[in-house]
Motif scaffolding. Structure first.
Motif, PDB file in Angstrom:
ATOM      1  N   THR A   2      34.771  70.394  48.443  1.00  0.00           N
ATOM      2  CA  THR A   2      34.470  68.872  48.130  1.00  0.00           C
ATOM      3  C   THR A   2      35.184  68.021  49.239  1.00  0.00           C
ATOM      4  O   THR A   2      36.213  68.220  49.780  1.00  0.00           O
ATOM      5  N   ARG A   3      34.039  67.396  49.943  1.00  0.00           N
ATOM      6  CA  ARG A   3      34.525  66.390  50.990  1.00  0.00           C
ATOM      7  C   ARG A   3      35.075  65.038  50.531  1.00  0.00           C
ATOM      8  O   ARG A   3      35.676  64.659  51.163  1.00  0.00           O
ATOM      9  N   ASP A   4      34.215  64.731  49.547  1.00  0.00           N
ATOM     10  CA  ASP A   4      34.564  63.096  49.157  1.00  0.00           C
ATOM     11  C   ASP A   4      35.768  63.285  48.157  1.00  0.00           C
ATOM     12  O   ASP A   4      35.587  63.208  46.947  1.00  0.00           O
ATOM     13  N   ASP A  45      42.573  67.918  58.697  1.00  0.00           N
ATOM     14  CA  ASP A  45      42.025  67.950  60.293  1.00  0.00           C
ATOM     15  C   ASP A  45      43.487  68.269  61.198  1.00  0.00           C
ATOM     16  O   ASP A  45      44.379  68.181  60.407  1.00  0.00           O
ATOM     17  N   HIS A  46      43.069  68.061  62.431  1.00  0.00           N
ATOM     18  CA  HIS A  46      44.306  68.736  63.244  1.00  0.00           C
ATOM     19  C   HIS A  46      45.334  67.274  63.482  1.00  0.00           C
ATOM     20  O   HIS A  46      46.374  67.672  64.076  1.00  0.00           O
ATOM     21  N   GLU A  47      45.047  66.184  62.953  1.00  0.00           N
ATOM     22  CA  GLU A  47      45.996  65.272  62.777  1.00  0.00           C
ATOM     23  C   GLU A  47      46.816  64.923  61.386  1.00  0.00           C
ATOM     24  O   GLU A  47      47.371  64.243  60.944  1.00  0.00           O
ATOM     25  N   GLY A  48      46.152  65.950  60.572  1.00  0.00           N
ATOM     26  CA  GLY A  48      46.949  65.870  59.172  1.00  0.00           C
ATOM     27  C   GLY A  48      46.258  64.953  58.208  1.00  0.00           C
ATOM     28  O   GLY A  48      46.787  64.948  57.139  1.00  0.00           O
ATOM     29  N   ARG A  49      44.898  64.639  58.670  1.00  0.00           N
ATOM     30  CA  ARG A  49      44.225  63.779  57.498  1.00  0.00           C
ATOM     31  C   ARG A  49      43.703  64.391  56.510  1.00  0.00           C
ATOM     32  O   ARG A  49      42.906  65.516  56.922  1.00  0.00           O
ATOM     33  N   LEU A  50      43.343  64.074  55.244  1.00  0.00           N
ATOM     34  CA  LEU A  50      42.795  64.746  54.203  1.00  0.00           C
ATOM     35  C   LEU A  50      41.057  64.513  54.741  1.00  0.00           C
ATOM     36  O   LEU A  50      40.574  63.467  54.733  1.00  0.00           O
ATOM     37  N   THR A  51      40.591  65.848  54.723  1.00  0.00           N
ATOM     38  CA  THR A  51      39.235  66.033  54.647  1.00  0.00           C
ATOM     39  C   THR A  51      38.299  66.519  53.776  1.00  0.00           C
ATOM     40  O   THR A  51      37.146  66.573  53.663  1.00  0.00           O
ATOM     41  N   GLY A  52      39.048  67.246  52.900  1.00  0.00           N
ATOM     42  CA  GLY A  52      38.461  67.864  51.671  1.00  0.00           C
ATOM     43  C   GLY A  52      39.208  68.628  50.953  1.00  0.00           C
ATOM     44  O   GLY A  52      40.562  68.529  51.012  1.00  0.00           O
ATOM     45  N   ILE A  53      38.839  69.284  49.822  1.00  0.00           N
ATOM     46  CA  ILE A  53      39.689  70.261  48.929  1.00  0.00           C
ATOM     47  C   ILE A  53      38.855  71.223  48.317  1.00  0.00           C
ATOM     48  O   ILE A  53      37.873  71.114  48.168  1.00  0.00           O
ATOM     49  N   ASP A  94      35.547  76.802  43.263  1.00  0.00           N
ATOM     50  CA  ASP A  94      34.702  76.679  44.400  1.00  0.00           C
ATOM     51  C   ASP A  94      34.510  78.279  44.911  1.00  0.00           C
ATOM     52  O   ASP A  94      33.221  78.486  45.167  1.00  0.00           O
ATOM     53  N   MET A  95      35.439  78.861  45.057  1.00  0.00           N
ATOM     54  CA  MET A  95      35.550  80.229  45.382  1.00  0.00           C
ATOM     55  C   MET A  95      34.919  81.203  44.453  1.00  0.00           C
ATOM     56  O   MET A  95      34.091  81.926  44.823  1.00  0.00           O
ATOM     57  N   LEU A  96      35.116  81.071  43.262  1.00  0.00           N
ATOM     58  CA  LEU A  96      34.302  81.834  42.116  1.00  0.00           C
ATOM     59  C   LEU A  96      32.781  81.524  42.212  1.00  0.00           C
ATOM     60  O   LEU A  96      32.033  82.681  42.131  1.00  0.00           O
TER      61      LEU A  96
END
Length: 314
Positions: free
Chosen positions: A45-47, A156-164, A169-171
């Motif tokens: 989930t991106r948003d 991301d590489h700066e520690g900012r949240l980009t998804g969960i 999701d895996m199932l």
């Protein structure tokens, strides 16, 4: 407490030692799931909804309840850098299950309204396990299964949240692969149960101690229902809890009986059902576990985690 309730609690104190029929040991991820490798962002989930560390506990729980979330990332308001995560387990711990209950009992001398207006940073899980935005599915599975974590923030590489990314999701991806396994092969039989007339304070302690998200509710050896961490969190998040307060003491909140908080109709499965069918039903019904019934008796519980682990091993 009713006599039947006491009997069921005694039964609940008896932890069964059986495991699923097929206990195949640690997963050799790279040999089993090479075909699933790819960026986790493709299925995550991106948003993502998040809250700042200064948000009140009650407000954060209300957001989780309204959105149907079991976890909520905590980020800096301006930079969106991840600072922690609050989960249904943290809420259960805070409501009387564990060390976070000290916020209520010690800092606020049992005054529940004062405690729930503390900032979310006081009970969040700081420095949670995360995934990088270029991680592969195999990386996520190693953490989810190896550390039994139901959801992973992606940064991301700066520690900012980009998804969960979550167990569900895996199932959804793994269940597309056919498996010959049946529910009895993968279900958990080491069950802790509770009674319909148990107070919620007992349930939160058991959930925290044994690291369970849910407990079957049993009366006279008959499955009455299932109580989940989400049910208890909803009690706080929809503010029903405040209708029970007279003096404001936390005991007024936690003496409510299990039977009053169980939500929805009871959906069960059987030992002989293929795990693909069990997974499909969980996804369709948006539930995290199915009690397993044999000859009208509870014999196990199959969860999203059990299924993700089983499919990843195939």
């Amino acid at each position: 407490m009713h006599r039947n309730g006491q009997a069921a609690i005694k039964q609940g104190d008896r932890l069964l030692k059986m495991r699923g029929k097929l206990d195949r040991g640690p997963v050799e991820f790279k040999s089993h799931i090479v075909q699933q490798e790819g960026e986790v962002m493709a299925i995550a989930t991106r948003d993502v909804v998040s809250v700042p560390p200064t948000q009140s506990i009650i407000s954060a729980v209300a957001t989780m309840t309204e959105c149907g979330f079991r976890r909520l990332p905590v980020t800096d308001a301006g930079t969106k850098k991840l600072r922690g995560i609050i989960t249904s387990g943290d809420i259960i711990n805070f409501m009387g299950g564990g060390d976070k209950y000290r916020l209520v009992r010690v800092r606020h001398n049992g005054n529940f309204p004062a405690a729930v207006n503390e900032s979310v940073r006081t009970i969040m899980t700081a420095k949670p396990e995360t995934l990088s935005c270029d991680a592969h599915i195999v990386d996520a599975l190693q953490i989810i299964i190896g550390k039994k974590i139901g959801g992973l923030p992606i940064v991301d590489h700066e520690g900012r949240l980009t998804g969960i990314l979550t167990e569900r999701d895996m199932l959804r991806i793994l269940a597309a692969e056919h498996s010959p396994l049946l529910v009895e092969d993968v279900m958990s039989s080491s069950l802790k149960v509770t009674a319909p007339d148990s107070p919620i304070s007992t349930v939160t302690k058991d959930m925290t101690r044994f690291k369970f998200r849910r407990l079957p509710v049993v009366s006279d050896d008959v499955l009455f229902g299932i109580i989940t961490a989400t049910d208890i969190m909803r009690y706080l998040g929809n503010r029903e809890v405040f209708s029970r307060l007279i003096t404001g003491d936390v005991a007024e909140v936690m003496n409510i009986l299990v039977r009053t908080l169980m939500a929805g109709s009871l959906i069960t499965t059987t030992t002989e059902k293929p795990i693909n069918e069990a997974a499909r039903e969980m996804l369709q019904k948006n539930i995290g576990a199915l009690p397993v019934i044999e000859n009208s008796r509870l014999v196990g519980l199959v969860t999203e985690f059990d299924l993700v682990k089983a499919f990843s091993e195939e």
